[in-house]
Scaffold this active site. Sequence first.
Site, PDB file in Angstrom:
ATOM      1  N   ARG A   1      39.786  38.350  47.246  1.00 48.81           N
ATOM      2  CA  ARG A   1      40.208  39.704  47.609  1.00 48.81           C
ATOM      3  C   ARG A   1      39.613  40.146  48.949  1.00 48.81           C
ATOM      4  NH1 ARG A   1      41.204  38.422  43.006  1.00 48.81           N
ATOM      5  NH2 ARG A   1      42.842  39.393  41.726  1.00 48.81           N
TER       6      ARG A   1
ATOM      7  N   ASP B   1      40.889  57.560  37.361  1.00 47.08           N
ATOM      8  CA  ASP B   1      40.657  56.169  37.726  1.00 47.08           C
ATOM      9  C   ASP B   1      40.074  56.144  39.138  1.00 47.08           C
ATOM     10  OD1 ASP B   1      42.005  53.402  36.351  1.00 47.08           O
ATOM     11  OD2 ASP B   1      41.238  53.211  38.392  1.00 47.08           O
TER      12      ASP B   1
END
Lengths: 280, 207
Positions: A37, A146
């Site tokens: 990533r 979130d």
Amino acid sequence: MSATIITDEDFLKFKEFFYRKTGISFENSKRYFVDRRILDRMEATGSETFREYFMMLRFQASGEEYQLLTNQMTVNETYFNREDHHFKCLTDSILPALVKIKKNKSPIRIWCMPSSSGEEPYSIAISLLENWPGIHEWDVEIIASDIDTGILEKAKAGVYSARSIRNLSPEVLRKYFTKVDVDYQICDELRQAVEFTRVNLAEPLDTRGYKNFDVIFCRNLLIYFDDISRLTAAETFFDALNPGGFIVLGHSESMSRISPIFSVCRFPEGIVYQKPNPNR
Amino acid sequence: MALKRGITPQSDPASNPESPFDFGTAVKQLSDQDPALRRASVHALAKHPEAVGALVDRLKKEEMGLVRQSILTALVGIGDAAAVSGFAECLHSEDANLRNGAIEALKLLPDRTAPFIPALLADPNSDVRILTISILESLKYAEVESWLISIVEKDTHVNVCGAALDLLAEVGSQHALEPIQRLKQRFEHEPYVQFAADLALKRIRGN
């Protein structure tokens, strides 16, 4: 770019930075996941070296790259009615217990964290409408949070694949969803009923306004935290709950192993944790 | 009645003003009669390493479990040598809850705790030495075995040696065999030591 590698030192530096910012701790077993990533984001931002990318991550005034990388690093796999015994616990045990101790008719407030792409807060909403007679007597607010801003947009859109809705009955699908090509979109009424917000649980400035909740769902998040971050999260949840409020964790998580400040409640559908109510 | 959309809680301090943080006031409020205010002060001080001394002082006096847990959490979060030193002092407390809290906190800070271990294992109070051995159970350090061997070789308290033997039975290697044999001779009239030593020897030898 393909020749660029993340050295052990780079990984350690990133790991410490990300832990300080989010409370999420990556063990060496996650090395490939993390490296992949970071390298993707380095390529996307045209960073030639890890150092160059890391400097941007740390010091970019807008914080945009930090948020984008955080979105990449968080796991969002979920589906409707996952571990559905908790929803049964909510409607059959938690809420009946709560309404007995509520002193006024103020709305019952539920905080769902992490919301991921919305399956969990919408599952809670559907459970309330389908299985809790008290919904005719009480207002209920659901706030779903979130750390990942990208996933929050997905949650607000409320469009799900067949895989995501596999546990829902045809009747529930008919009642609350519309078929959109091969996907299913949740109805406007439910999309309007859930408030989605961006919160970093490890950041006190983010969580300071989150108070007066009656129930918190925090399932399968704390497993990504280390022991110290879990302790701090327990304090945050304690402060966010009303006295007598409940917290529901994932099936493999135990508040008793994190902090002694909650009481254990054994309901027929499972174990949940309660903030002690000094008035009882 | 129905589902009703909630309002986004205000996280931004600019739109959610609280009284500005004042270090001196926060420290003073650690002794307030109201436990909620004490707890709020702990939270306010949780990011301030310079508050460790005041937090440790309060930890030793605090009788309310909830506030005590907040202090432990704050100190673990700061996690510096001064915090660890404060936890180590709490091992001397008469209060079992405080001692247990300190032990759990020290286990969460293995890197910071390790340098304190030799002094704690040499503490004149045998209870402190036993509690320290319980901390070693969760410290993944090469030195753990040598620390335990040193106890087995030198400590004069039977219960301290017994605790060390219990852990050596789990983590000991061939290096511990002779020291355990010598311990058996030092405590030849102590059936408990004989039993624990034989068990440790058996486990280490793998039979």
